[in-house]
Design an enzyme around this catalytic site. Sequence first.
Site, short mmCIF file in Angstrom:
data_model
loop_
_atom_site.label_atom_id
_atom_site.label_comp_id
_atom_site.label_asym_id
_atom_site.label_seq_id
_atom_site.Cartn_x
_atom_site.Cartn_y
_atom_site.Cartn_z
N SER A 106 49.97 44.38 29.34
CA SER A 106 48.56 44.61 29.67
C SER A 106 47.60 43.98 28.66
O SER A 106 47.60 42.79 28.45
CB SER A 106 48.33 46.11 29.81
OG SER A 106 47.09 46.37 30.45
N HIS A 120 51.58 50.23 36.77
CA HIS A 120 51.18 49.24 35.77
C HIS A 120 51.97 49.41 34.47
O HIS A 120 52.51 48.45 33.93
CB HIS A 120 49.68 49.36 35.52
CG HIS A 120 49.16 48.36 34.55
ND1 HIS A 120 49.32 46.99 34.71
CD2 HIS A 120 48.49 48.53 33.38
CE1 HIS A 120 48.76 46.36 33.69
NE2 HIS A 120 48.25 47.26 32.87
N ASP A 153 52.18 48.12 40.99
CA ASP A 153 51.02 47.51 40.33
C ASP A 153 50.53 46.35 41.20
O ASP A 153 51.06 45.24 41.13
CB ASP A 153 51.40 47.02 38.94
CG ASP A 153 50.22 46.46 38.16
OD1 ASP A 153 49.10 46.40 38.73
OD2 ASP A 153 50.41 46.08 37.00
#
Length: 242
Positions: free
Chosen positions: A142, A220, A193
């Site tokens: 991320s 995610h 995700d």
Amino acid sequence: MSRYRAALAGLGLILIVLLYVGLPGPPEQTSQLQRGLNVTVLAGLTRGNSQIFYREVLPIQQARRAQVVLLHGKAFNSRTWEQLGTLQLLSKRGYRAVAIDLPGFGNSAPSKEARTEAGRAELLERVLRDLHVQNAVLVSPSLSGSYALPFLMRSHHQLRGFVPIAPTSTRNYTQEQFWAVKTPTLILYGELDHTLARESLQQLHHLPNHSVVKLPNAGHACYLHKPEAFHLALLSFLDHLP
């Protein structure tokens, strides 16, 4: 006279205590027993101008060549990898593993370097140098893509492997820039995700030496939702690096 000496002795004791409290201590050492692995997690600060907090475990078997550097997402920090058992598991398999707090997260102070792409790449490069990390495999979920990708583009020859997990900032680079990176790459993402994973995949697919693992029924932060599947995929990638 005895009262005077006693007062001086008391004052001296207070000064010693104050000095001891004010001085920086050695790296913290905490024994961990998780998932049946008894290892020691070390914690400390890098020596650079922008000091970065890190956790690491030394391999409890003979050290393998690759050294794993774990970054983190926006809602997390280095402790995530300790709580998940990733640091301990890598240690058992003979890998040196280091998890760092990015600037402004966990125990790392904000850094002016983090404001620019070049600054973030230089900061990460310096942290690896300060910690004497060689043949690094960079794990980047991320938010940490804003550090890992600039580093990858300019210093990919220093990496043994790259493990992006739906990283940010992939749109900042061209198809040609991704093509130029020959680093072995494991693209990991969660099946559920549908935003950042899908967006990053469009660009990461241009890396010429990559494989893809989709973790089913994971979002995610897929490593949190399916830790066993995540660990299996990561270890398989590490074990088969040239």
